[in-house]
Design an enzyme around this catalytic site. Structure first.
Site, PDB file in Angstrom:
ATOM      1  N   ASP A 295     -11.164   3.258   4.304  1.00  0.00           N
ATOM      2  CA  ASP A 295     -11.732   1.921   4.015  1.00  0.00           C
ATOM      3  C   ASP A 295     -13.061   1.717   4.025  1.00  0.00           C
ATOM      4  O   ASP A 295     -13.762   0.544   3.711  1.00  0.00           O
ATOM      5  CB  ASP A 295     -11.073   1.139   5.353  1.00  0.00           C
ATOM      6  CG  ASP A 295      -9.938   0.316   5.003  1.00  0.00           C
ATOM      7  OD1 ASP A 295      -9.628  -0.184   3.991  1.00  0.00           O
ATOM      8  OD2 ASP A 295      -9.312  -0.442   5.945  1.00  0.00           O
TER       9      ASP A 295
ATOM     10  N   GLN B  36      -5.138  -1.103   9.804  1.00  0.00           N
ATOM     11  CA  GLN B  36      -4.701  -2.503   9.097  1.00  0.00           C
ATOM     12  C   GLN B  36      -5.507  -3.479  10.099  1.00  0.00           C
ATOM     13  O   GLN B  36      -5.073  -3.662  11.411  1.00  0.00           O
ATOM     14  CB  GLN B  36      -3.310  -2.655   8.663  1.00  0.00           C
ATOM     15  CG  GLN B  36      -3.216  -4.026   7.804  1.00  0.00           C
ATOM     16  CD  GLN B  36      -3.748  -4.051   6.556  1.00  0.00           C
ATOM     17  OE1 GLN B  36      -3.493  -3.168   6.044  1.00  0.00           O
ATOM     18  NE2 GLN B  36      -4.352  -5.377   6.396  1.00  0.00           N
TER      19      GLN B  36
ATOM     20  N   LYS C 187       0.833  -1.256   0.039  1.00  0.00           N
ATOM     21  CA  LYS C 187       0.129   0.122   0.061  1.00  0.00           C
ATOM     22  C   LYS C 187       0.758   1.369   0.106  1.00  0.00           C
ATOM     23  O   LYS C 187       0.511   2.230  -0.683  1.00  0.00           O
ATOM     24  CB  LYS C 187      -0.830  -0.043   1.248  1.00  0.00           C
ATOM     25  CG  LYS C 187      -2.037  -0.827   1.064  1.00  0.00           C
ATOM     26  CD  LYS C 187      -2.775  -0.919   2.382  1.00  0.00           C
ATOM     27  CE  LYS C 187      -4.073  -2.090   2.418  1.00  0.00           C
ATOM     28  NZ  LYS C 187      -4.513  -2.244   3.466  1.00  0.00           N
TER      29      LYS C 187
END
Ligand code: NAP
Length: 298
Positions: free
Chosen positions: A121, A98, A54
């Site tokens: 997200d 995460q 990422k």
């Protein structure tokens, strides 16, 4: 019949290029550089790989990577403190924690603490609720990628019979909401669904997000249907080469399904690369919304 391959690598590279161009214009014309903070708690090896990929993609897009690596033993209060700092930092336009997080942390509390405007997200309950209500929202990246891939096959998804296998908050439910928003007729299946094969067989579009290697078989697919395989499963190699090594397969028995479907995503190289590209797109969108700039039409 051998299905057309939906090439996620090429499609995601195109999307990343388009996002990069928009980031470049934002910097040149408005002096704004989107910033994303990926928060990694602990040293889960798979998470480390994801976060590294990422960060690399963020840097390549011209955005600022403002990542935070935190110790596995961090307390929930301290992690919430980091999230509050990032919420307040004007250089941070997107925040992603995460998952999974270590057991002392409640992931729902952490997600709920993220400023919904920076929730790239799309997991915050406010964004999930807005998506379910048909309102503009930051939408989870993998489902966004699935829809973009399906639209490379079908100009419109309206009226298609779509079957989503899996009902997680991360993939199954949001992909079903997006399909509804596209006016598909949507069925959501899960571990208690009866006659799953029959339900799948009536679908023009199957999205498999189960987490079971090669679970969806070729004879479950209607001839000519489009198959989007979200699964990422590590299984032992069976070709006799390097027996200690693993390979990655999807949730669909690819070789079988390819003989029946009209179009299918490979694993790897299908949905996976789209997820990061859509994260960049979400960060760009969030940056524009926070600054009152027009929404980029990408
Ligand atoms: P998850 O949270 O474990 O959810 C799996 C879903 O599949 C659940 O709704 C479960 O039903 C359903 N399911 C499990 N076994 C089933 C069965 N035998 N028959 C029918 N349904 C069954 O998984 P997830 O996070 O959604 O991820 C799904 C897969 O996508 C995994 O392989 C994951 O690695 C992959 N993934 C890939 C990406 C990417 O970027 N490509 C991103 C995220 C996830 P119940 O609700 O009834 O338990």
């Amino acid at each position: 019949m051998t299905a057309r391959l939906i090439d996620g690598k090429t499609i995601s590279a195109d999307l990343r290029g388009t996002v990069s161009d928009a980031v470049h214009r934002l910097r040149r014309d408005r002096g704004v550089v989107p910033g994303i903070a990926v928060v990694l708690v602990g040293d889960n090896p798979a998470s480390q790989v994801y976060v590294r990929n990422k960060s690399k993609a963020v840097a390549e897009s011209g955005m600022h990577a403002l990542d935070r690596k935190l110790p596995a033993e961090i307390t929930q209060d301290d992690l919430l403190g980091v999230v509050a700092e990032l919420n307040a930092d004007p250089a941070v336009n997107g925040i992603l924690v995460q998952l999974p997080v270590p057991p002392q942390i409640d992931p729902h509390s952490v997600i709920a603490a993220i400023d919904p405007a920076k929730d790239v997200d799309g997991f915050h309950p406010l964004n999930a609720g807005r998506l379910a209500s048909g309102l503009p929202a930051l939408v989870p990246c993998t489902p966004l990628g699935c829809i973009r891939l399906a639209k490379t096959v079908h100009d419109s998804l309206a009226g298609l019979e779509a079957v989503v296998v899996g009902r997680s908050n991360i993939v199954g439910k949001p992909v079903a909401q997006l399909l509804l928003g596209e006016n598909a007729t949507v069925t959501i299946c899960h571990s208690r669904t009866r006659e799953l094969a029959q339900v799948c067989r009536r679908a023009d579009l199957v999205v498999a997000a189960i987490g079971q290697p090669e679970f969806v078989r070729g004879h479950w697919i209607k001839p000519g249907a489009t198959v989007i395989d979200v699964g990422i499963n590590r299984v032992p190699r069976t070709d006799g080469k390097e027996p200690n090594k693993t390979r990655i397969v999807g949730d669909v028995a690819f070789a079988e399904a390819r003989e029946v479907a009209g179009a299918i995503t490979p694993v790897p190289g299908g949905v996976g690369p789209m997820t990061i590209a859509c994260l960049l797109l979400n960060t760009l969108r969030a940056t524009c919304a926070q600054n009152g700039f027009p929404e980029p039409s990408i």
